[in-house]
Structures are given as structure tokens and as C-alpha cells.
Design an enzyme around this catalytic site. Structure first.
Site, PDB file in Angstrom:
ATOM      1  N   GLU A  48       0.834  -1.194   0.000  1.00 34.06           N
ATOM      2  CA  GLU A  48       0.000   0.000   0.000  1.00 34.06           C
ATOM      3  C   GLU A  48       0.866   1.239   0.000  1.00 34.06           C
ATOM      4  O   GLU A  48       1.979   1.223   0.543  1.00 34.06           O
ATOM      5  CB  GLU A  48      -0.897   0.006   1.251  1.00 34.06           C
ATOM      6  CG  GLU A  48      -1.891  -1.141   1.218  1.00 34.06           C
ATOM      7  CD  GLU A  48      -2.695  -1.304   2.498  1.00 34.06           C
ATOM      8  OE1 GLU A  48      -3.561  -2.171   2.518  1.00 34.06           O
ATOM      9  OE2 GLU A  48      -2.453  -0.581   3.477  1.00 34.06           O
TER      10      GLU A  48
ATOM     11  N   CYS B 251       3.678   8.516   1.063  1.00 28.43           N
ATOM     12  CA  CYS B 251       4.171   7.572   2.065  1.00 28.43           C
ATOM     13  C   CYS B 251       4.268   6.225   1.358  1.00 28.43           C
ATOM     14  O   CYS B 251       3.250   5.679   0.925  1.00 28.43           O
ATOM     15  CB  CYS B 251       3.194   7.525   3.232  1.00 28.43           C
ATOM     16  SG  CYS B 251       3.607   6.254   4.432  1.00 28.43           S
TER      17      CYS B 251
ATOM     18  N   CYS C  63       6.309  -7.393   6.745  1.00 23.77           N
ATOM     19  CA  CYS C  63       7.443  -6.900   7.539  1.00 23.77           C
ATOM     20  C   CYS C  63       7.960  -8.031   8.405  1.00 23.77           C
ATOM     21  O   CYS C  63       7.176  -8.844   8.915  1.00 23.77           O
ATOM     22  CB  CYS C  63       6.996  -5.728   8.414  1.00 23.77           C
ATOM     23  SG  CYS C  63       8.368  -4.889   9.238  1.00 23.77           S
TER      24      CYS C  63
ATOM     25  N   CYS D 220       6.853  -5.244  15.841  1.00 23.34           N
ATOM     26  CA  CYS D 220       6.341  -4.174  16.709  1.00 23.34           C
ATOM     27  C   CYS D 220       4.886  -4.494  17.072  1.00 23.34           C
ATOM     28  O   CYS D 220       4.045  -4.664  16.192  1.00 23.34           O
ATOM     29  CB  CYS D 220       6.421  -2.825  15.997  1.00 23.34           C
ATOM     30  SG  CYS D 220       8.080  -2.442  15.409  1.00 23.34           S
TER      31      CYS D 220
ATOM     32  N   CYS E 153       1.815  -2.373  15.606  1.00 26.69           N
ATOM     33  CA  CYS E 153       1.744  -2.054  14.176  1.00 26.69           C
ATOM     34  C   CYS E 153       1.011  -3.155  13.398  1.00 26.69           C
ATOM     35  O   CYS E 153       1.325  -4.338  13.535  1.00 26.69           O
ATOM     36  CB  CYS E 153       3.153  -1.882  13.626  1.00 26.69           C
ATOM     37  SG  CYS E 153       3.176  -1.545  11.855  1.00 26.69           S
TER      38      CYS E 153
ATOM     39  N   CYS F 251      -0.395   5.839   9.842  1.00 27.37           N
ATOM     40  CA  CYS F 251       0.800   5.095  10.233  1.00 27.37           C
ATOM     41  C   CYS F 251       0.448   3.816  10.975  1.00 27.37           C
ATOM     42  O   CYS F 251      -0.361   3.834  11.895  1.00 27.37           O
ATOM     43  CB  CYS F 251       1.623   5.936  11.206  1.00 27.37           C
ATOM     44  SG  CYS F 251       2.884   6.874  10.421  1.00 27.37           S
TER      45      CYS F 251
END
Ligand code: SAH
Length: 345
Positions: free
Chosen positions: A91, A104, A111, A115, A118, A336
Site C-alpha cells: 500500500e 508515504c 514486515c 512491533c 503495528c 501510520c
């Protein structure tokens, strides 16, 4: 499998033509179509003869991203679902504010970091994006920005999916293309790479004398807390990270930005505030307090406003610049940490 022509340099494309007994300037024409005109098909290359276009089609492909789904937020933020040549998704987001238009963009599919707060970390890391896929996101958003807001993008942040420094070579090549005059010609000063804090690669970036900006997702300057919310950070202790940041400043003269979210019961006390202040004082820095965007099945809750005020007060008292970043595109999960391919599940 045919080679992606966009992985070739100008010189390589010219040599290809020479090797087939065509004049090398044909290479310049094709390169211009590929990069200046962001052409995705050999058929568009109208100043190249039909015969040459057929030759190119036989030898090469142009792998390019496709935008499958565009979501527009009430605040003007636009989120793109980007399909890659192998049908994986990432995205990327266009964030227009008064003085800036920021793209962004993502650096990896999924990933590998963990975290806790997230959404992207819940997706498996499938692969790194290649330099063209990084460039394409920027150029697509640039076109979108002109179309919807009558202006090109002014800034790029690598705060989409993935850990950019774990895709180091492709990141650097993608940025080179974005900043070159064949690409978007954007100044590297307007690009920020955000990392979760991979110390050894921050040192490498400093040694490579990169010209873009560095942001580090800190979220806590106390080891125990950081290890809990970002478990991978056990491998990258805070003192080592600080040494890398000091080195970065020494080599590049650039001030790091620490990204920092404040959560209830996690880092909303004086101990954490003091730890952050002393961490910031150790090497020139500024702090960007990020509003927490709630993700599914998460126990994290934003801290109370008076705690955020206290952070700001203490940082400013110690002459550390601090800004508060409001979330954008929350209603379309474009903020974010919310990028998780929600429209494809
Ligand atoms: N891996 C890189 C870049 C991607 S994350 C990094 O960690 O910096 C981009 C930013 O979004 C990081 O500062 C990250 O900590 C932050 N973030 C992650 N999840 C978030 C959430 N739920 N709400 C607000 N910010 C979040």
C-alpha cells in the site's frame, strides 16, 4: 523468464542495441520512455520503429505496479492498493496538507519485525520491493497528486509497509531513481527514511554519505519497555543505536528525528519522559510525537492529553524541538501502522 528492461542502466540498454547492430541512441530514446515518460508498454514508444519494438518485446518485459483500489479519506488522504507483478500487494498513501504533499511509500511486502502496535507487523514478510517498485509508487502518487491536487509531490516518507533498511540496496537504488533527473528529480532533502532502529545499517548509511533524512522509531528510551513493545530491538540495544545516531550526525551533519507514540501504562510516566530527554540530549535530535492509530486486537491505548503536554513541556524546556503529528486518513486505515491490506481480506 524475460528480463525486466527497467533493471538495466542507460548504458546497458544502449549496449543491447549496439549488440544487435542498431545505433546506440535508440537506447536513449527507450530509456527516456521508461523513465521520463513512465511508459509501461513498448507500444507507446512511437519514435522507435515497429521492428525494434518487436525486438524489445521478445527480449524484455516491463514489470510495473498496478493500482487496484483507491480509497479517499474525508481529509483528502488517498490510499492505493498496489499490485505487484507477482500478484502480491503493498500500500502507498498520498497525504496532502496545506504546504506539502507527501507520498508515504512501502519498502517490503509485509514486515519481518514484530512491533506489537503495528498492523503491518502481523503480515508475514514475503519479499523486498525492487528499486522500480519503489520508484513506481512515488511516480504513481506524483501523478495522482497532480491530478487531484494540481501539484506534484513535495516530500516522500518511507513509512509505509516494511523496514526500509532491511531492503538497503533496493532502497538506495529506488531513491537514486526518484532523485535523478530521469526520474522525478526530487531533492533527497525532501525524502525521509524511517527505521525501527537497525544500528549497523544506520552506520552504513552514514558511510555511504546518503543525502536523505533519517527518522528512528524510538517509542521508548528505556530498554525494558522498548524490548517489550518492539521485541526485535533486543538485538539492537539503545546504547548501540545512540552510537550509530551520533556517527550519523558526525558524518552527515543531519539531525535525527525520533518518532514517538505515547501509550497509557506503557510510557506515560516521568521515568520515560526523563529517559527520552536524556537520550535526545546525547546527540542533536528532534522529536515527532505520533498519534496512535488503533489496530485490531490490540490492547494499546493512547495516553491522556495532559501526559502528551508534559512530554512537550519537558522536551521544550530542554531545547529539544518537538512536533505533534496528527493522524491522516484514519477513516480508510491509511494512517501510520494501519497498512495491512484490509481491502483484500
Ligand atoms: N519500519 C519502519 C517504517 C514503517 S512504520 C519504522 O518502524 O520506522 C512507520 C511509522 O509508523 C513508525 O514510526 C512506526 O513506529 C509507526 N507506527 C506503527 N504502528 C503505528 C500505529 N498503530 N499508530 C501510529 N504509528 C504507528
Amino acid at each position: 523468464m524475460k528480463k525486466d528492461i527497467r533493471s538495466l542502466s542507460l548504458k546497458e540498454i544502449c549496449s543491447f542495441f549496439e549488440s544487435k547492430n542498431y545505433p546506440s541512441f535508440r537506447g536513449n530514446q527507450v530509456y527516456n520512455w521508461l523513465w521520463n515518460k513512465s511508459s509501461f508498454s513498448f507500444d507507446e514508444m512511437t519514435n522507435v520503429s515497429l521492428e525494434l519494438r518487436e525486438l524489445l518485446k521478445k527480449e524484455f518485459v516491463i514489470n510495473h505496479i498496478k493500482i487496484d483500489n483507491i480509497q479517499k479519506s474525508s481529509d483528502g488522504t488517498i490510499k492505493n492498493a498496489v499490485t505487484l507483478f507477482d500478484n502480491l500487494y503493498v500500500e502507498s498513501v498520498l497525504i496532502p496538507v496545506k504546504k506539502r504533499t507527501t507520498a508515504c511509500i512501502s519498502s517490503q511486502v509485509g514486515c519481518s519485525l514484530d512491533c506489537e502496535f503495528c498492523a503491518t507487523s502481523k503480515l508475514k514478510r514475503m519479499r523486498n520491493l525492487n528499486p522500480d517498485e519503489i520508484f513506481d509508487q512515488a511516480s504513481t502518487i506524483n501523478r495522482q497528486s497532480k491530478l487531484y491536487y494540481n501539484r506534484p509531490i513535495s516530500n516522500i516518507v518511507f513509512m509505509g509497509m516494511g523496514e526500509p533498511l532491511l531492503n538497503y540496496n533496493n532502497l538506495i537504488q529506488g531513491i537514486e531513481k526518484i532523485t535523478s533527473k530521469d526520474g522525478l528529480g526530487l531533492s533527497p532533502k525532501r525524502i525521509t527514511v524511517s527505521t525501527s532502529g537497525i544500528s549497523k545499517l544506520i552506520i552504513k548509511m552514514a558511510d555511504d554519505k546518503v543525502k536523505f533524512n533519517l527518522a528512528v522509531s524510538l517509542h521508548s528510551a528505556i530498554e525494558k519497555t522498548r524490548n517489550k513493545i518492539m521485541p526485535f530491538s533486543k538485538k539492537f540495544p539503545l546504547d548501540e543505536l545512540l552510537d550509530a545516531i551520533k556517527y550519523w550526525f558526525k558524518k552527515t551533519g543531519k539531525i535525527v528525528t525520533y518518532e514517538y507514540i505515547i501509550w497509557k501504562g506503557v510510557n506515560d510516566d516521568l521515568e520515560h519522559i526523563n529517559a527520552l530527554v536524556s537520550y535526545c540530549k546525547a546527540s542533536p535530535s528532534k522529536v515527532n510525537i505520533i498519534e496512535y492509530n488503533k489496530i485490531e486486537n490490540s490492547l494499546f491505548i493512547s495516553a491522556d492529553d495532559h501526559i502528551i503536554d508534559k512530554y512537550v513541556y519537558e522536551l521544550e524546556k530542554n531545547k529539544i524541538p518537538v512536533t505533534i503529528r496528527k493522524s491522516r486518513g484514519k477513516d480508510i486505515d491509511a494512517a501510520c501502522g494501519q497498512l495491512a491490506n484490509n481491502f483484500i481480506v
